[in-house]
Design a protein around this motif. Structure first.
Motif, short mmCIF file in Angstrom:
data_model
loop_
_atom_site.label_atom_id
_atom_site.label_comp_id
_atom_site.label_asym_id
_atom_site.label_seq_id
_atom_site.Cartn_x
_atom_site.Cartn_y
_atom_site.Cartn_z
N PHE A 22 0.84 -1.21 0.00
CA PHE A 22 0.00 0.00 0.00
C PHE A 22 0.87 1.26 0.00
O PHE A 22 0.61 2.21 -0.73
N LYS A 23 1.90 1.25 0.84
CA LYS A 23 2.74 2.45 0.95
C LYS A 23 3.56 2.69 -0.31
O LYS A 23 3.75 3.84 -0.71
N GLU A 24 4.01 1.60 -0.93
CA GLU A 24 4.76 1.75 -2.18
C GLU A 24 3.90 2.39 -3.27
O GLU A 24 4.42 2.98 -4.21
N THR A 25 2.58 2.24 -3.16
CA THR A 25 1.67 2.83 -4.14
C THR A 25 1.01 4.09 -3.57
O THR A 25 -0.12 4.43 -3.94
N GLU A 26 1.70 4.75 -2.64
CA GLU A 26 1.33 6.09 -2.15
C GLU A 26 0.06 6.13 -1.30
O GLU A 26 -0.56 7.19 -1.18
N HIS A 27 -0.35 4.99 -0.74
CA HIS A 27 -1.51 5.02 0.15
C HIS A 27 -1.06 5.41 1.55
O HIS A 27 0.03 5.09 1.98
N GLN A 28 -1.96 6.10 2.27
CA GLN A 28 -1.66 6.56 3.62
C GLN A 28 -2.62 5.95 4.61
O GLN A 28 -3.83 5.88 4.36
N ASN A 29 -2.12 5.54 5.74
CA ASN A 29 -2.98 5.00 6.79
C ASN A 29 -3.60 6.11 7.62
O ASN A 29 -2.96 7.13 7.88
N VAL A 30 -4.83 5.89 8.02
CA VAL A 30 -5.55 6.83 8.87
C VAL A 30 -6.33 6.03 9.91
O VAL A 30 -6.38 4.81 9.85
N TYR A 31 -6.94 6.74 10.85
CA TYR A 31 -7.85 6.06 11.78
C TYR A 31 -9.11 6.88 12.01
O TYR A 31 -9.04 8.02 12.46
N MET A 32 -10.24 6.28 11.69
CA MET A 32 -11.56 6.89 11.86
C MET A 32 -12.19 6.36 13.14
O MET A 32 -11.85 5.26 13.59
N PRO A 33 -13.16 7.07 13.70
CA PRO A 33 -13.86 6.57 14.89
C PRO A 33 -14.52 5.21 14.61
O PRO A 33 -14.83 4.90 13.47
#
Lengths: 478, 478
Positions: free
Chosen positions: A61-72
């Motif tokens: 995911f990171k190699e393809t520019e995706h970013q991790n987030v956290y939602m409620p």
């Protein structure tokens, strides 16, 4: 002292596949039942498998520019209701929070069954211009679905997964993203988990609630049933319209963006078990095995044996492998059975005679094959053997898939195949829901997918006789 | 094109520290409010900080033989009630699930505020013999506490954390574990986050619900308030008795094991902001900064500038650093302000004159200092500078802590210090709850901890005049 430990037998898969499966889950110490019905405990060994899968996916995911987030984790009822198809699909299986502390809530909150609505609610606030796109997000979390019947890994009321959510300026971009993620899942399954996949699209009946199109990878288990192993959805602008997400494009025109989501869960661990396991227990693909190599001293009371075994552990660790030595007082027989149950891909045995001869004996978990390896070549040969085990597991699973893939041109024929053990059954299909339901009714199979690689098997739908639109695969699914 | 982007001003911390803090959280794009009161969205930049902290801690846990697991997120009410002190502490702030699908539940389920009861319920089933001990578990998850007032990072209704849970044969072992984990947290704070800590024990009033002893690390924020940054609890056998966890010891005698738990949460990110931040925004310690170095081309329209800047990005990436180049059409002024707001530790500027001279200009976020670096020495000097920035941040925070640590021998004196800006105020203490409450009432401070490094400041409690037992630190806390 510790020889009171016993290796417990498990049910043979030929006798009772379902019982064999739950036996493996428990005896390999992957999972344990909890005090809440349908919710499971992921024990250290099971969780370690998930961590290794996470690492493989997260890197991609990171190699393809995706970013991790956290939602409620909580969704207000009104938010869940905004997209009509979505709420119809998920509301029946939501768990609802109605009390906070001692206070009754004004609006009940559902524990996320999936987070499209939360991402959309956020995007409504932060997306303004074409410069804000694309948004390529991913979340690692647990979700809840209040299922009536549950099984370890395959169907939990709570399960761990990743859910990717992305937003794009155009349909083309969004569809490309959906397909790219399907490829990521296929890559994980085939090149990491040694599980061959069939890529396809779901029918309208089987697609995700709210999606325009759902892509899937389907794997065949040892009992020839299908496991949906990862899905990727293209939403069009449906959610964006419902949540009023809009950006000004390069011509300064307000436009609704196109959306995707995609997910893969701990369910895949059930798939690993049912693809590779055998009557001695778990068989793990080397790339995600928490222990890739177990080093066992033979006649460990003899002088120098434990020291030599420890030396091998050290060398293999230094070579970057996940390796463990078991120097406990349990008998070699107990240890053999224990690490077989746990599916450790390779066992390295070293005893006084081996030391004298300057070699060790490697035993493959997948085939039982014994290979004598010169100690001078240890690291290189062990790495090669792990690679060979991966290839061997894949080939075996591929053979199972190919030998149990059939084509049929009538409902009767489909039914016959199912009654003879089943598998993946290809037919043509007119595209009508009625025929999909009739096939289920008459032959006991559901549609798995319309493969991306289409074949021309004929001109008519085997159910209604009308012109065929697509080749479709039927099967019995987990 | 993109020059319409503006850098928004934030409130000066001297004007309104609380407003400055929330401004930084929002403008640095760490966090966003959600549709559920008190629940926040961790945006990519904020989550990336958490991921880096996770990686640092997880590595330390694994090096000390701890294993990750995953327990269900729901706790049946009857399970939560088993340990009497624990339920009194947590029940008032639980969120309760009362509906599953459309069905009312027979027993309501609380979303975990912490998971001691779940671990104990599991251990009851799997612990039998001394050979099963110790169990060294950790869990990464989110927990819910239905707080009335909330603030970004510092107090959420849902927050991310790790919770370690361990079980031991003896009190000595369990206490050693509790202390080891406190040291892990102190190591993280001091050597990774550049936040000096005070190690100590909580008073009975402030300890964790159900614990025999709670250890804590306390950090001083820029406004001299205290932040409890990580806690580690020794439970004795209280939970084991309540949950009937018992093992047969080496003499074959049934025995209750001793238990610990320890946790560190996303709250620590609030601590980082309030320890290192300034009026230009966030200042991140290099070891957890998602971007450690930002490379900015100066006069990027000039031939060869972007190429040279890209080359520097590539070299620094190859050296293992987290580095980004910004080649957008935003003005250099905008970029300077943007990456200052985001707290990127080091800015590397390169323009035509620099290229000609064979150097670049490095600008430290912490001090604003500009350093000319020969391109031939780029990787080595940048790594050195990052190390110097870490040390600089630690020294500055240590100075703040030392300059605002006071000793007092009367309540009046404590009150005076508080009225003059406060800080960490050491006094002796008799150990009585009454005096602790009186100090709160009269001087407006709560007990932070009884430091592990005790000093003898006198013989009597400043509140009641009775013999002193311990030195204690008072302060105003987040």
């Amino acid at each position: 002292m510790a020889t009171d430990k016993k290796v417990e037998q498990i049910t043979d898969m030929e006798v009772d596949f379902a019982k064999w499966y739950t036996d493996v889950c428990k005896k390999a110490e992957l999972i344990e039942y909890s005090s809440v019905k349908g919710m499971f405990i992921l024990r250290p060994y099971g969780y370690a498998i998930w961590e290794n899968i996470q690492a493989e996916l997260d890197r991609r995911f990171k190699e393809t520019e995706h970013q991790n987030v956290y939602m409620p984790m909580l969704i207000p009822e009104s938010l869940l209701q905004k997209e009509k198809d979505h709420v119809v699909g998920f509301a029946p299986e939501c768990a609802w929070v109605t009390l906070g502390g001692s206070e009754e809530l004004e609006e009940k909150l559902c524990i996320r069954p999936t987070s499209e609505t939360l991402f959309c609610d956020h995007w409504h606030n932060i997306v303004h211009s074409w410069r804000d796109l694309p948004l390529l997000y991913n979340q690692w979390c647990s979700v809840l679905r209040w299922e009536k019947t549950t099984r370890p890994f395959l169907r939990h009321r709570e399960f761990l997964w990743q859910e990717g959510h992305t937003l794009h300026a155009t349909a083309e971009e969004a569809i490309a993203e959906t397909e790219q993620q399907l490829e990521t899942y296929a890559d994980l399954c085939e090149n990491v988990l040694a599980m061959p996949v069939v890529r396809g699209c779901k029918t309208d009946k089987e697609k995700f609630a709210g999606a325009v199109r759902t892509y899937t990878i389907e794997c065949m288990m040892h009992d020839r049933k299908a496991l949906q192993s990862g899905t990727s959805h293209y939403f069009g602008t449906g959610f964006a319209e419902a949540f009023d997400i809009s950006f000004t494009d390069k011509e300064n025109k307000p436009t609704n963006p196109h959306q995707t989501s995609w997910g893969l869960s701990t369910r895949i661990i059930g798939g690993i078990i049912m693809t590779h396991g055998d009557n001695n227990g778990l068989v793990l693909p080397p790339k995600i095995a928490p222990i890739q190599v177990i080093v066992l001293p033979i006649a460990q009371h003899k002088e120098g044996v434990i020291e030599k075994a420890q030396e091998l552990v050290g060398r293999l660790k230094a070579a970057g492998l996940r390796v463990k030595g078991d120097f406990s007082e349990n008998s070699p027989g107990w240890k053999f059975a224990e690490y077989e149950m746990k599916g450790v891909p390779l066992r390295v045995e070293i005893g006084p005679k081996d030391i004298e001869a300057g070699h060790c004996v490697c035993v493959r978990r997948d085939s039982g094959e014994k290979i004598t390896v010169e100690l001078t070549e240890l690291e290189a040969r062990v790495s090669e053997l792990l690679e060979e085990i991966h290839k061997g597991l894949f080939a075996k699973a591929k053979k199972n898939l190919e030998e149990h893939s059939f084509t049929a041109s009538s409902v009767e024929e489909v039914k016959n195949i199912v009654e003879n053990g089943g598998g993946f059954i290809k037919t043509m299909w007119c595209g009508d829901l009625e025929c999909e339901l009739a096939m289920k009714e008459k032959a006991g199979v559901s549609s798995r997918c319309m493969p991306l690689e289409q074949e021309h098997l004929g001109n008519v739908c085997p159910v209604c006789g009308k012109p065929a639109q697509k080749m479709i695969i039927w099967g019995v699914a987990y």
